[in-house]
Design a protein around this motif. Structure first.
Motif, PDB file in Angstrom:
ATOM      1  N   ARG A 196      54.837  63.683 104.643  1.00 10.61           N
ATOM      2  CA  ARG A 196      55.160  62.933 103.432  1.00 10.61           C
ATOM      3  C   ARG A 196      56.388  63.554 102.774  1.00 10.61           C
ATOM      4  NH1 ARG A 196      48.975  63.189 100.971  1.00 10.61           N
ATOM      5  NH2 ARG A 196      47.926  62.509 102.909  1.00 10.61           N
ATOM      6  N   ASP A 197      57.091  62.748 101.988  1.00  3.26           N
ATOM      7  CA  ASP A 197      58.246  63.257 101.253  1.00  3.26           C
ATOM      8  C   ASP A 197      57.862  64.478 100.431  1.00  3.26           C
ATOM      9  OD1 ASP A 197      60.263  61.566 102.081  1.00  3.26           O
ATOM     10  OD2 ASP A 197      59.837  60.051 100.574  1.00  3.26           O
ATOM     11  N   TYR A 252      60.792  67.828 104.126  1.00  6.88           N
ATOM     12  CA  TYR A 252      60.728  66.540 104.807  1.00  6.88           C
ATOM     13  C   TYR A 252      61.257  65.447 103.887  1.00  6.88           C
ATOM     14  CZ  TYR A 252      59.067  62.366 107.161  1.00  6.88           C
ATOM     15  OH  TYR A 252      59.017  61.138 107.768  1.00  6.88           O
ATOM     16  N   ASP A 253      62.110  64.597 104.458  1.00  3.40           N
ATOM     17  CA  ASP A 253      62.720  63.516 103.697  1.00  3.40           C
ATOM     18  C   ASP A 253      62.646  62.249 104.537  1.00  3.40           C
ATOM     19  OD1 ASP A 253      64.268  61.756 102.279  1.00  3.40           O
ATOM     20  OD2 ASP A 253      66.015  63.070 102.101  1.00  3.40           O
ATOM     21  N   SER A 254      61.851  61.285 104.093  1.00  5.59           N
ATOM     22  CA  SER A 254      61.669  60.058 104.874  1.00  5.59           C
ATOM     23  C   SER A 254      62.941  59.229 104.968  1.00  5.59           C
ATOM     24  CB  SER A 254      60.555  59.202 104.250  1.00  5.59           C
ATOM     25  OG  SER A 254      60.914  58.801 102.933  1.00  5.59           O
ATOM     26  N   HIS A 255      63.904  59.491 104.068  1.00  7.94           N
ATOM     27  CA  HIS A 255      65.143  58.724 104.085  1.00  7.94           C
ATOM     28  C   HIS A 255      66.003  59.040 105.312  1.00  7.94           C
ATOM     29  CE1 HIS A 255      64.045  58.548  99.768  1.00  7.94           C
ATOM     30  NE2 HIS A 255      64.490  57.309  99.890  1.00  7.94           N
ATOM     31  N   ASN A 296      64.570  59.673 108.209  1.00  7.47           N
ATOM     32  CA  ASN A 296      63.696  59.393 109.340  1.00  7.47           C
ATOM     33  C   ASN A 296      63.631  57.881 109.553  1.00  7.47           C
ATOM     34  OD1 ASN A 296      61.776  59.164 111.308  1.00  7.47           O
ATOM     35  ND2 ASN A 296      60.092  60.025 110.109  1.00  7.47           N
ATOM     36  N   LYS A 297      64.463  57.389 110.448  1.00  8.12           N
ATOM     37  CA  LYS A 297      64.523  55.944 110.691  1.00  8.12           C
ATOM     38  C   LYS A 297      63.260  55.424 111.385  1.00  8.12           C
ATOM     39  CE  LYS A 297      66.968  56.463 115.097  1.00  8.12           C
ATOM     40  NZ  LYS A 297      68.206  56.136 115.848  1.00  8.12           N
ATOM     41  N   GLY A 317      60.133  56.189 110.423  1.00  5.56           N
ATOM     42  CA  GLY A 317      59.102  55.914 109.426  1.00  5.56           C
ATOM     43  C   GLY A 317      57.800  56.659 109.640  1.00  5.56           C
ATOM     44  N   TRP A 318      57.766  57.581 110.585  1.00  2.03           N
ATOM     45  CA  TRP A 318      56.526  58.301 110.909  1.00  2.03           C
ATOM     46  C   TRP A 318      56.918  59.598 111.588  1.00  2.03           C
ATOM     47  CZ3 TRP A 318      53.948  60.533 114.948  1.00  2.03           C
ATOM     48  CH2 TRP A 318      52.556  60.634 114.901  1.00  2.03           C
TER      49      TRP A 318
END
Length: 533
Positions: A152-153, A172-175, A177-178, A180-181
């Protein structure tokens, strides 16, 4: 101060409460921790988080000491664990008691299907989090991952094994991570905080700082080849806890200062690069000034170079008649100045203007001449590999590997007397001759200081006319920026680049009076010693 030292100082000041002032109106960290304990108790009751081994830790200050009580056990003084002093409104806590999740990742089953990435150590850099080097999980195993393992972010990703990579952390940065998981592998520990308990950005500053990073290998287990930070060690890490609002202010202040530190670091890198390059730059400048006649003053009492060359041409003409030397291809070159231009005449041919070849102006007492006209001999190496021997024989061959870029002979390769004699059948190298590299590391040269030397591969030799061209001055010309431009343009070959012997023979050499050549060499030697080049 180095940029890294400055960064460490800022991080240390931040986590010691010395970067921003304390605000008396902030909720004290003691009250924050009390509320966290109540919320954690609820979560433990609901089995959403695990109960700490040995019971919940409570750390408190009494007098001038720090004590810890775990569950119903007796308090124990932990002063020897406390790394530094903190403000009155701050507290110390075990990491596990102010986070909602601490867990090492697990070893995945990898797949070539690029859909579900796994975060490994190489994804975590101090420069940030990236999945460019990530591997991917077998899609059939995705369902086996519990929800809490999905990143998680704001999750802190801490490298927990390795040498050199141990303790490196990223957020961790979901932005970025294309996919999404993502999940972590078994070499990475995931630390998850709750926004109202501990600002993950403050926690990152603490774990990235010197008080943790300089001691982390001492707290890890393993050998010099592989270190490991046990999960329990991570859970039990002491962390300073400011009031929650102060945590945010500290992060903002650090974020404000770090761009300045980075700029300082860029300037430092530029300065260090300049310092490293300066001797070489100075060396090149000195050599170029030398061949342009700008390093030492001209002396009107010196015999002009024109008279010197005229005499040498007469002597060379006699040697050609006696068949002791060969006439240059196309006949002897004579270069002279007429009006504002330079002309070249070969034998009885018509003079040709060569202004487009003249690279720079020279003093009135100097002349231009082809290198071939200034040497008794210029020979290429035999185009064969000699049979080298391991033991010293008294006979050596020199190739490009034996000459450095500072005119030093660094080595020589042993060969038999028979091999030596076969390689010097056309010309026997003499003390004072110049060996020049024309392939691979082009443009290096050395003046022979011993006998029984022959040419190995990728080199050529020139023996200068001692009364026209001083061998050490010739070295300066061959190493000048002017000559290097010619080598670069003449570099040929589809494999290893090289320059042809003809290119070297036709090199235009600026010729000072012989006495001035020696003064130039002396000045160059003096300067090179001063600049350490």
């Amino acid at each position: 101060m180095k940029a890294q030292d400055l960064k460490n100082s800022i991080l240390q000041l931040a986590v010691q409460g010395k970067l921003v002032p304390q605000d008396p109106s902030d909720e004290p960290a003691g009250e924050l921790l009390e509320r966290i304990r109540e919320e954690r108790a609820e979560l433990i009751e609901q089995k959403k988080i695990r109960r700490p081994k040995g019971g919940e830790s409570v750390i408190y200050r009494e007098g001038n000491s720090w004590f810890e009580r775990c569950g119903k056990s007796e308090p124990a003084c932990i002063d020897d664990e406390i790394p530094f002093d903190i403000p009155e409104s701050w507290e110390w806590a075990r990491l596990e008691t102010v986070t909602s999740y601490i867990q090492r990742g697990k070893s995945p089953r990898y797949s070539s299907i690029e859909k579900y990435p796994v975060v490994a150590q190489k994804c975590n850099q101090w420069s940030g989090f990236s999945l460019k080097l990530a591997k991917f999980i077998d899609p059939d195993t995705v369902a086996s991952y519990a929800e809490e393992r999905i990143l998680r972010d704001g999750d802190l990703l801490w490298n927990s094994t390795g040498i050199g990579t141990l303790g490196r952390m990223a957020v961790y940065d979901s932005h970025v991570n294309k996919y999404g998981w993502a999940v972590a592998d078994s070499h990475v520990t995931v630390i998850r905080t709750k926004e109202s308990w501990l600002d993950f950005r403050f926690a990152y500053l603490y774990f990235a700082g010197p008080s943790v990073q300089l001691r982390i290998e001492d707290q890890a287990s393993g050998s010099t080849k592989q270190k490991e930070l046990a999960q329990e060690t991570v859970r039990n890490y002491l962390i300073p806890i400011p009031p929650i609002e102060e945590q945010r202010l500290i992060v903002e202040k650090v974020n404000e200062l770090m761009p300045l530190v980075e700029e300082y670091g860029r300037l430092e890198d530029a300065r260090e690069k300049l310092d490293a390059e300066l001797p070489d730059r100075l060396r090149k400048s000195v050599l170029q000034l030398a061949v342009e006649g700008k390093l030492v003053p001209q002396d009107p009492s010196d015999e002009p170079a024109g008279e010197l060359l005229e005499r040498i041409r007469g002597e060379r003409g006699e040697l050609v008649k006696q068949k002791k030397i060969r006439n240059p291809k196309g006949r002897e070159s004579v270069i002279y100045r007429e009006g504002g231009s330079w002309y070249e005449r070969r034998g009885k041919s018509e003079p040709v203007c060569i202004d487009d070849e003249i690279p720079f102006d020279i003093p009135e007492s100097w002349e231009w001449a082809r290198l071939e006209s200034l040497c008794r001999v210029i020979v290429d190496c035999p185009h064969s590999t000699p049979q080298y021997l391991a033991n010293e024989t008294g006979y050596i061959a020199i190739d490009t590997n034996c000459i450095d870029d500072r005119w030093h002979q660094t080595d020589g390769r042993n060969l038999s007397k028979e091999s030596y004699e076969s390689r010097v059948s056309k010309y026997v190298p003499q003390i004072g001759d110049i060996v020049f590299t024309r392939e691979g590391s082009i443009g290096r040269s050395v003046i022979l200081a011993r006998e029984n030397v022959c040419l190995g591969q990728r080199v050529m030799l020139m023996s200068t006319e001692p009364y026209a061209l001083y061998n050490k001055y010739c070295q300066i010309v061959l190493s000048s920026a002017y000559a290097w431009l010619i080598y670069k343009k003449a570099n040929v070959g589809t494999g290893v680049k090289h320059i042809n012997v003809a290119t070297v023979k036709s090199l235009l050499v600026p010729i000072p009076p012989l006495a001035e050549q020696r003064r130039i060499v002396e000045k160059v030697d003096q300067i090179m010693k001063l600049i350490g080049a």
